[in-house]
Design a protein around this motif. Structure first.
Motif, PDB file in Angstrom:
ATOM      1  N   HIS A   3       0.722  -1.189   0.021  1.00 33.93           N
ATOM      2  CA  HIS A   3      -0.132   0.030   0.026  1.00 33.93           C
ATOM      3  C   HIS A   3       0.800   1.042   0.154  1.00 33.93           C
ATOM      4  N   ARG A   4       0.324   2.500  -0.641  1.00 33.41           N
ATOM      5  CA  ARG A   4       1.150   3.482  -0.660  1.00 33.41           C
ATOM      6  C   ARG A   4       1.290   4.130   0.793  1.00 33.41           C
ATOM      7  N   ASP A 239       4.590   7.909  -3.049  1.00 35.26           N
ATOM      8  CA  ASP A 239       3.748   8.799  -4.028  1.00 35.26           C
ATOM      9  C   ASP A 239       4.626   9.913  -4.444  1.00 35.26           C
ATOM     10  N   TYR A 243       6.473   4.094  -9.160  1.00 35.50           N
ATOM     11  CA  TYR A 243       6.221   2.739  -8.390  1.00 35.50           C
ATOM     12  C   TYR A 243       6.806   1.507  -9.436  1.00 35.50           C
ATOM     13  N   THR A 264       5.578   0.817 -13.140  1.00 34.03           N
ATOM     14  CA  THR A 264       3.995   0.846 -13.134  1.00 34.03           C
ATOM     15  C   THR A 264       3.490   2.405 -13.241  1.00 34.03           C
ATOM     16  N   GLY A 265       4.556   3.402 -13.362  1.00 31.54           N
ATOM     17  CA  GLY A 265       4.243   4.805 -13.662  1.00 31.54           C
ATOM     18  C   GLY A 265       4.374   5.654 -12.157  1.00 31.54           C
ATOM     19  N   GLN A 266       4.134   6.929 -12.160  1.00 31.17           N
ATOM     20  CA  GLN A 266       4.407   7.712 -11.395  1.00 31.17           C
ATOM     21  C   GLN A 266       3.482   7.328  -9.919  1.00 31.17           C
ATOM     22  N   TYR A 267       2.126   6.796  -9.945  1.00 34.93           N
ATOM     23  CA  TYR A 267       1.462   6.401  -9.019  1.00 34.93           C
ATOM     24  C   TYR A 267       1.029   4.931  -9.017  1.00 34.93           C
ATOM     25  N   GLY A 268       1.559   4.364  -9.781  1.00 25.92           N
ATOM     26  CA  GLY A 268       1.091   2.763  -9.851  1.00 25.92           C
ATOM     27  C   GLY A 268      -0.033   2.597 -10.859  1.00 25.92           C
ATOM     28  N   GLU A 269      -0.366   3.418 -11.676  1.00 21.18           N
ATOM     29  CA  GLU A 269      -1.449   3.309 -12.493  1.00 21.18           C
ATOM     30  C   GLU A 269      -1.292   2.385 -13.625  1.00 21.18           C
ATOM     31  N   ASP A 270      -0.109   2.128 -14.077  1.00 18.14           N
ATOM     32  CA  ASP A 270       0.144   1.482 -15.432  1.00 18.14           C
ATOM     33  C   ASP A 270       0.486  -0.104 -14.929  1.00 18.14           C
ATOM     34  N   VAL A 271      -0.563  -0.815 -14.746  1.00 15.35           N
ATOM     35  CA  VAL A 271      -0.406  -2.221 -14.241  1.00 15.35           C
ATOM     36  C   VAL A 271      -0.112  -3.140 -15.243  1.00 15.35           C
TER      37      VAL A 271
END
Length: 337
Positions: A3-4, A239, A243, A264-271
């Motif tokens: 978790h963040r 954050d 990630y 997965t990108g700056q905030y883990g969005e690209d799973v």
């Protein structure tokens, strides 16, 4: 992914970013300082197990057999993918690792809900348990350069070592951390070292391990067995810094450090980001995992998928010249005796 975590007050973001950039540069260079934050060296360990192998043991080796896993059992094959031999038959077995002399294999043995480290001879004989607690939490074990000890994590997730020959015996590891957000860098203060599944012992005596941090979600450390320093070389999450998902840490014969990564990108969005092997000079393709450099340094064995089936692939050290060797995964390369 863990978790963040909320950002802690009183620590400028710029400072954290500088630390991360410095750590990544050191990670790719594969260097280890052996000193604390103030530049003072920690007392050297006196155990022979903590020293790197002799120079002759770190020469360019001869490429021997490749151990791998298929259907929950350990197999081996020659470097061309022929002469496939099944080495284990009981329980579920995974993450084989050849000893530095190429004579034995350590692996994770699971049966009846218990997870232990076992060792066997190169041909599958003399299988015996190194641990009997049934609570090993790392994905396998890694060999010391001289082959006398194995490192793994226990039921508490703590880094421990055990003798690779009877009467085995487990010793907990403590270290002084440097380079992290909350690391004190004081060689006189030691803490337990916790491992998040993956670890790998280098030819020159460092243990790379995946762990966690008081600020970042994940960190990669290099623990120097001679000095007791656990130095953060990369961090991810919180954050602020993207990630990165890491796994399958490994070393090359000349102490080059490698691992599998998904950004997965700056905030883990690209799973669905590409899964790649990061290793000096290696051109990875999406889906590559579990790099295993050959002792000669000329090749890399890895896992990927073909039509949904896991396969072991041999590639040149630059990532080109790929050949599918066998159905399976988790390869490790023997230094031919």
């Amino acid at each position: 992914m863990s978790h963040r975590r909320s950002r802690r007050p009183g620590r400028p973001l710029a400072t954290a970013l500088v630390a991360l950039a410095t750590g990544l540069a050191a990670l790719l260079a594969g260097v280890g300082t052996g000193t604390g934050a103030a530049g003072a060296a920690a007392p050297a360990a006196t155990s022979a197990d903590s020293r790197p192998a002799p120079a002759q043991a770190r020469r360019a080796g001869l490429d021997g057999r490749i151990a791998f896993v298929r259907d929950g059992q350990v197999f081996s094959m020659d470097r061309w993918g022929g002469d496939v031999r099944q080495l284990t038959t009981r329980g579920t077995n995974s993450h084989p690792q050849w000893s530095p002399d190429g004579q034995r294999i350590a692996y994770l043995h699971e049966a009846g809900g218990r997870r232990d480290i076992w060792v066997m001879s190169s041909g599958g004989g003399r299988q015996r348990a190194v641990t009997t607690t049934g609570d090993v939490t790392s994905l396998g074990a890694t060999w010391a350069p001289a082959g006398r000890r194995l490192a793994f994590s226990d039921g508490q997730g703590q880094l421990v070592t055990a003798a690779s020959q009877p009467p085995f015996g487990v010793q907990a590891v403590e270290a002084y951390p440097t380079g992290g957000f909350c690391d004190e860098g004081d060689p006189s203060i030691r803490y337990p070292v916790y491992v998040n599944r993956f670890l790998s012992w280098s030819p020159d005596g460092r243990i790379a391990l995946l762990g966690s941090d008081c600020y970042y979600d994940d960190r990669i450390d290099h623990y120097d067995t001679a000095t007791g320093e656990r130095r953060q070389v990369a961090a991810s999450g919180a954050d602020c810094c993207g990630y990165l998902e890491w796994s399958d840490l490994f070393w090359g014969p000349a102490n080059q450090f490698g691992y599998t990564q998904r950004d997965t990108g700056q905030y883990g969005e690209d799973v669905d980001a590409p899964l790649l092997i990061v290793y000096p000079g290696f051109r990875s393709l999406d889906g590559d995992t579990g790099g295993a450099p050959s002792p000669s340094g000329q090749f890399l064995a890895l896992s990927t998928t073909r039509d949904g089936v896991a396969v072991v692939v041999r590639a040149r050290a630059d990532g080109y010249g790929r050949t599918v060797l066998a159905v399976g995964s988790q390869p490790d390369w023997q230094d031919r005796p």
